[in-house]
Design a protein around this motif. Sequence first.
Motif, mmCIF file in Angstrom:
data_model
loop_
_atom_site.group_PDB
_atom_site.id
_atom_site.type_symbol
_atom_site.label_atom_id
_atom_site.label_comp_id
_atom_site.label_asym_id
_atom_site.label_seq_id
_atom_site.Cartn_x
_atom_site.Cartn_y
_atom_site.Cartn_z
ATOM 1 N N SER A 25 -9.595 -2.190 9.918
ATOM 2 C CA SER A 25 -11.255 -2.320 10.113
ATOM 3 C C SER A 25 -11.290 -0.571 9.580
ATOM 4 O O SER A 25 -12.518 -0.629 8.776
ATOM 5 C CB SER A 25 -11.901 -2.648 11.411
ATOM 6 O OG SER A 25 -11.036 -1.866 12.858
ATOM 7 N N VAL A 26 -10.563 0.200 10.329
ATOM 8 C CA VAL A 26 -10.666 1.622 10.123
ATOM 9 C C VAL A 26 -10.162 1.742 8.153
ATOM 10 O O VAL A 26 -10.478 2.751 7.512
ATOM 11 C CB VAL A 26 -10.268 2.019 10.776
ATOM 12 C CG1 VAL A 26 -10.065 4.146 11.035
ATOM 13 C CG2 VAL A 26 -10.498 1.356 11.813
ATOM 14 N N VAL A 27 -8.336 1.274 8.190
ATOM 15 C CA VAL A 27 -7.945 2.313 7.152
ATOM 16 C C VAL A 27 -7.373 1.180 5.889
ATOM 17 O O VAL A 27 -6.731 1.921 5.028
ATOM 18 C CB VAL A 27 -7.102 3.157 7.591
ATOM 19 C CG1 VAL A 27 -7.453 4.431 7.694
ATOM 20 C CG2 VAL A 27 -6.018 2.480 8.552
ATOM 21 N N GLY A 28 -7.554 -0.018 6.155
ATOM 22 C CA GLY A 28 -7.261 -1.171 5.714
ATOM 23 C C GLY A 28 -5.351 -1.451 6.180
ATOM 24 O O GLY A 28 -4.741 -0.470 7.051
ATOM 25 N N GLY A 29 -4.640 -2.388 5.269
ATOM 26 C CA GLY A 29 -3.550 -2.149 6.197
ATOM 27 C C GLY A 29 -2.973 -3.350 6.764
ATOM 28 O O GLY A 29 -2.285 -3.605 7.340
ATOM 29 N N TYR A 152 -6.579 -4.972 -8.415
ATOM 30 C CA TYR A 152 -5.016 -4.740 -8.138
ATOM 31 C C TYR A 152 -5.382 -5.559 -6.584
ATOM 32 O O TYR A 152 -3.917 -6.093 -6.256
ATOM 33 C CB TYR A 152 -4.845 -3.460 -7.678
ATOM 34 C CG TYR A 152 -3.678 -2.951 -6.710
ATOM 35 C CD1 TYR A 152 -2.003 -3.030 -7.076
ATOM 36 C CD2 TYR A 152 -4.127 -3.179 -5.490
ATOM 37 C CE1 TYR A 152 -1.197 -3.134 -6.365
ATOM 38 C CE2 TYR A 152 -2.965 -2.579 -4.285
ATOM 39 C CZ TYR A 152 -1.442 -2.519 -4.368
ATOM 40 O OH TYR A 152 -0.417 -2.334 -3.723
ATOM 41 N N ASP A 153 -5.717 -5.203 -5.647
ATOM 42 C CA ASP A 153 -5.623 -6.165 -4.663
ATOM 43 C C ASP A 153 -6.039 -7.619 -4.767
ATOM 44 O O ASP A 153 -5.242 -8.659 -4.130
ATOM 45 C CB ASP A 153 -7.109 -6.468 -4.015
ATOM 46 C CG ASP A 153 -7.551 -6.890 -2.454
ATOM 47 O OD1 ASP A 153 -6.642 -6.708 -2.128
ATOM 48 O OD2 ASP A 153 -9.017 -7.308 -2.035
ATOM 49 N N PRO A 158 -1.599 -5.321 -1.097
ATOM 50 C CA PRO A 158 -0.226 -4.167 -0.410
ATOM 51 C C PRO A 158 -1.345 -2.201 -0.508
ATOM 52 O O PRO A 158 -1.332 -2.262 -1.391
ATOM 53 C CB PRO A 158 0.409 -4.571 0.405
ATOM 54 C CG PRO A 158 0.885 -5.019 -0.504
ATOM 55 C CD PRO A 158 0.066 -6.039 -1.823
ATOM 56 N N GLY A 159 -2.021 -2.060 0.644
ATOM 57 C CA GLY A 159 -2.724 -0.693 0.124
ATOM 58 C C GLY A 159 -3.731 -0.474 -0.169
ATOM 59 O O GLY A 159 -4.414 0.722 -0.373
ATOM 60 N N THR A 160 -4.446 -1.907 -0.791
ATOM 61 C CA THR A 160 -5.873 -1.746 -1.064
ATOM 62 C C THR A 160 -7.312 -1.003 -0.636
ATOM 63 O O THR A 160 -7.962 0.571 -0.864
ATOM 64 C CB THR A 160 -7.176 -3.500 -1.703
ATOM 65 O OG1 THR A 160 -6.117 -3.970 -1.766
ATOM 66 C CG2 THR A 160 -7.927 -2.556 -2.361
ATOM 67 N N GLY A 161 -6.932 -0.841 1.069
ATOM 68 C CA GLY A 161 -7.872 -0.512 1.644
ATOM 69 C C GLY A 161 -7.550 1.389 1.570
ATOM 70 O O GLY A 161 -8.566 2.016 1.512
ATOM 71 N N SER A 162 -6.206 1.994 1.560
ATOM 72 C CA SER A 162 -5.679 3.665 0.828
ATOM 73 C C SER A 162 -6.381 3.260 -0.144
ATOM 74 O O SER A 162 -6.751 4.927 0.023
ATOM 75 C CB SER A 162 -5.007 3.076 1.197
ATOM 76 O OG SER A 162 -3.901 3.112 2.880
#
Length: 255
Positions: A25-29, A152-153, A158-162
């Motif tokens: 909810s904050v940074v993805g992952g 990419y998502d 992996p890592g989309t939120g970042s």
Amino acid sequence: MLFGLDPSLLVILIAFGFCAAFIDSVVGGGGLISLPALLFTGLSPSAAVATNKLAGTMGSFTSTFVFYRSGKLDLASIYKLFPLTFAGSMLGAYTVHLMDPEVLKPLMLFMLAAVGVYTIIKKDWGKLFTYKKLSTRRFILFTFIIFLIGFYDGFLGPGTGSFLMFAFLMIGFDFLKAAGNAKFLNFGSNIAALIMFIFLGQVNYAYGLPMGIAQIAGSICGSRFAIKRGSNYVRILFIAVTFLLLAKNTYDYLH
């Protein structure tokens, strides 16, 4: 038993779903937590990814709503970007059936490393909101990057939120507003990929819905906690999750 599931299995889905959403909810992952849990249940990798999208969509919608209610989501500025991540993710999810997603992994690992190192070096980065209206050239480049992240998502994930947060930080958003905007666009990419997976018949609703309900609760708690603690907390969590993603995906790639 809810959905006919064994109680112990239900506890696993709820516990891991809550923890995944709290982080996501904050940074993805959050997929670092929820996807292995779904694989543990015995689902095939494709079904686990598809089912994870169902739970993740429920969680990302909830965290988007919490950020919006708190004023940390600049909806007026970014709603036009939503179709870009949606269309990009839909195309990415479809492209998975045409080529091996492993081809993108080396690039993804390099990008995660760059994001993590850059964020550590720029110690005051993201503390203040310094965004100014983009020039036409920079806006076109930014929208293209957002579309690529959406693709990419749907294609790998992996890592989309970042990556979404990093894109907003690069144009002057602080960590909290970058997190809120990233969750809104991540919701777009999640729901697009989910629609494609539903069409392909790969979603396990018996596992996905209980985990999704837990993710709603985790998203509420995680978003409120981040808003209360401020940008410094989000920055630390962002760095930690980025390097965890890097370590996990490097291990998977090498083995």
